[in-house]
Write a protein that holds these residues in place. Structure first.
Motif, mmCIF file in Angstrom:
data_model
loop_
_atom_site.group_PDB
_atom_site.id
_atom_site.type_symbol
_atom_site.label_atom_id
_atom_site.label_comp_id
_atom_site.label_asym_id
_atom_site.label_seq_id
_atom_site.Cartn_x
_atom_site.Cartn_y
_atom_site.Cartn_z
ATOM 1 N N PRO A 20 -8.101 -28.094 26.875
ATOM 2 C CA PRO A 20 -7.252 -27.069 26.245
ATOM 3 C C PRO A 20 -5.964 -27.682 25.702
ATOM 4 O O PRO A 20 -5.413 -28.622 26.286
ATOM 5 C CB PRO A 20 -6.961 -26.099 27.387
ATOM 6 C CG PRO A 20 -7.145 -26.892 28.634
ATOM 7 C CD PRO A 20 -8.149 -27.957 28.324
ATOM 8 N N LYS A 21 -5.509 -27.174 24.581
ATOM 9 C CA LYS A 21 -4.221 -27.537 23.999
ATOM 10 C C LYS A 21 -3.390 -26.264 23.937
ATOM 11 O O LYS A 21 -3.852 -25.229 23.481
ATOM 12 C CB LYS A 21 -4.379 -28.127 22.596
ATOM 13 C CG LYS A 21 -5.173 -29.418 22.575
ATOM 14 C CD LYS A 21 -4.452 -30.509 23.315
ATOM 15 C CE LYS A 21 -5.274 -31.778 23.339
ATOM 16 N NZ LYS A 21 -4.761 -32.783 24.204
ATOM 17 N N TYR A 22 -2.153 -26.359 24.396
ATOM 18 C CA TYR A 22 -1.308 -25.183 24.564
ATOM 19 C C TYR A 22 -0.260 -25.072 23.470
ATOM 20 O O TYR A 22 0.253 -26.075 22.976
ATOM 21 C CB TYR A 22 -0.608 -25.232 25.930
ATOM 22 C CG TYR A 22 -1.577 -25.205 27.081
ATOM 23 C CD1 TYR A 22 -1.988 -24.001 27.635
ATOM 24 C CD2 TYR A 22 -2.108 -26.379 27.601
ATOM 25 C CE1 TYR A 22 -2.896 -23.960 28.690
ATOM 26 C CE2 TYR A 22 -3.020 -26.360 28.656
ATOM 27 C CZ TYR A 22 -3.405 -25.146 29.192
ATOM 28 O OH TYR A 22 -4.307 -25.119 30.224
ATOM 29 N N ASP A 23 0.100 -23.842 23.130
ATOM 30 C CA ASP A 23 1.185 -23.567 22.208
ATOM 31 C C ASP A 23 2.482 -23.875 22.938
ATOM 32 O O ASP A 23 2.702 -23.391 24.050
ATOM 33 C CB ASP A 23 1.135 -22.103 21.769
ATOM 34 C CG ASP A 23 2.186 -21.777 20.741
ATOM 35 O OD1 ASP A 23 3.393 -21.772 21.094
ATOM 36 O OD2 ASP A 23 1.812 -21.519 19.588
ATOM 37 N N GLU A 24 3.347 -24.677 22.344
ATOM 38 C CA GLU A 24 4.591 -25.088 22.994
ATOM 39 C C GLU A 24 5.559 -23.926 23.213
ATOM 40 O O GLU A 24 6.358 -23.941 24.140
ATOM 41 C CB GLU A 24 5.267 -26.183 22.174
ATOM 42 C CG GLU A 24 4.488 -27.476 22.160
ATOM 43 C CD GLU A 24 5.143 -28.534 21.279
ATOM 44 O OE1 GLU A 24 6.242 -28.291 20.747
ATOM 45 O OE2 GLU A 24 4.536 -29.609 21.132
ATOM 46 N N ILE A 29 -3.169 -20.953 25.423
ATOM 47 C CA ILE A 29 -4.112 -21.924 24.867
ATOM 48 C C ILE A 29 -4.355 -21.568 23.409
ATOM 49 O O ILE A 29 -4.684 -20.437 23.084
ATOM 50 C CB ILE A 29 -5.440 -21.912 25.646
ATOM 51 C CG1 ILE A 29 -5.206 -22.367 27.086
ATOM 52 C CG2 ILE A 29 -6.467 -22.817 24.959
ATOM 53 C CD1 ILE A 29 -6.420 -22.250 27.981
ATOM 54 N N LYS A 30 -4.149 -22.542 22.516
ATOM 55 C CA LYS A 30 -4.364 -22.278 21.093
ATOM 56 C C LYS A 30 -5.646 -22.903 20.582
ATOM 57 O O LYS A 30 -6.167 -22.506 19.549
ATOM 58 C CB LYS A 30 -3.177 -22.726 20.258
ATOM 59 C CG LYS A 30 -2.891 -24.205 20.298
ATOM 60 C CD LYS A 30 -1.692 -24.557 19.439
ATOM 61 C CE LYS A 30 -1.425 -26.052 19.476
ATOM 62 N NZ LYS A 30 -0.302 -26.424 18.647
ATOM 63 N N LYS A 31 -6.151 -23.931 21.290
ATOM 64 C CA LYS A 31 -7.428 -24.511 20.911
ATOM 65 C C LYS A 31 -7.976 -25.382 22.025
ATOM 66 O O LYS A 31 -7.248 -25.750 22.948
ATOM 67 C CB LYS A 31 -7.336 -25.298 19.610
ATOM 68 C CG LYS A 31 -6.437 -26.515 19.636
ATOM 69 C CD LYS A 31 -6.454 -27.173 18.253
ATOM 70 C CE LYS A 31 -5.388 -28.227 18.107
ATOM 71 N NZ LYS A 31 -5.448 -28.854 16.780
ATOM 72 N N TYR A 32 -9.258 -25.662 21.929
ATOM 73 C CA TYR A 32 -9.941 -26.612 22.803
ATOM 74 C C TYR A 32 -10.424 -27.746 21.921
ATOM 75 O O TYR A 32 -10.992 -27.495 20.855
ATOM 76 C CB TYR A 32 -11.152 -25.961 23.482
ATOM 77 C CG TYR A 32 -10.805 -25.093 24.660
ATOM 78 C CD1 TYR A 32 -10.841 -25.607 25.944
ATOM 79 C CD2 TYR A 32 -10.449 -23.768 24.504
ATOM 80 C CE1 TYR A 32 -10.528 -24.815 27.035
ATOM 81 C CE2 TYR A 32 -10.138 -22.964 25.583
ATOM 82 C CZ TYR A 32 -10.184 -23.499 26.850
ATOM 83 O OH TYR A 32 -9.879 -22.718 27.941
ATOM 84 N N VAL A 33 -10.176 -28.982 22.338
ATOM 85 C CA VAL A 33 -10.567 -30.125 21.513
ATOM 86 C C VAL A 33 -11.400 -31.110 22.313
ATOM 87 O O VAL A 33 -11.274 -31.227 23.532
ATOM 88 C CB VAL A 33 -9.338 -30.851 20.919
ATOM 89 C CG1 VAL A 33 -8.559 -29.955 19.988
ATOM 90 C CG2 VAL A 33 -8.434 -31.384 22.004
ATOM 91 N N LYS A 34 -12.235 -31.823 21.596
ATOM 92 C CA LYS A 34 -13.050 -32.892 22.173
ATOM 93 C C LYS A 34 -12.806 -34.122 21.328
ATOM 94 O O LYS A 34 -12.992 -34.106 20.116
ATOM 95 C CB LYS A 34 -14.527 -32.492 22.139
ATOM 96 C CG LYS A 34 -15.509 -33.598 22.389
ATOM 97 C CD LYS A 34 -15.697 -33.875 23.843
ATOM 98 C CE LYS A 34 -16.804 -34.928 23.983
ATOM 99 N NZ LYS A 34 -16.963 -35.404 25.298
ATOM 100 N N LYS A 35 -12.343 -35.198 21.973
ATOM 101 C CA LYS A 35 -12.085 -36.440 21.257
ATOM 102 C C LYS A 35 -13.330 -37.307 21.252
ATOM 103 O O LYS A 35 -14.153 -37.236 22.160
ATOM 104 C CB LYS A 35 -10.945 -37.217 21.909
ATOM 105 C CG LYS A 35 -9.603 -36.555 21.740
ATOM 106 C CD LYS A 35 -8.493 -37.412 22.275
ATOM 107 C CE LYS A 35 -7.156 -36.728 22.068
ATOM 108 N NZ LYS A 35 -6.040 -37.561 22.495
#
Length: 91
Positions: A20-24, A29-35
């Motif tokens: 999860p990536k969070y809005d500062e 949570i603003k998105k989920y990412v996979k690297k």
């Protein structure tokens, strides 16, 4: 377009390596990412989006974004479909 099904618990994405990536500002949570496994670039993300249906109804959903197509991306997308986490919707 692919999106996360409405009845899916978003924690299920973490089983597939999404973070999860969070809005500062809000802490939401603003998105989920996979690297990608061997680089620092994102290959797939699910981002909160809104769509206006008709004149009045706003629909919130988690839309899929593919940012780099490599073998890992195709395999991951297949796994998500097989697990029943994503569905196809019309644009």
């Amino acid at each position: 377009m692919l999106k996360i099904r409405d009845d899916v618990d978003l924690k299920e994405l973490e089983k597939f390596g999404f973070k999860p990536k969070y809005d500062e500002d809000t802490g939401e949570i603003k998105k989920y990412v996979k690297k990608a496994q061997y680089s620092n670039c994102f290959i797939i993300s699910f981002e909160k989006e809104q769509k206006l249906l008709g004149n009045y109804e706003i629909v919130n959903y988690w839309g899929l974004h593919i940012e780099k197509v490599i073998k890992e991306t195709i395999d991951l997308l297949y796994d998500l479909i097989q697990a029943g986490l994503v569905e196809k919707v019309s644009d």
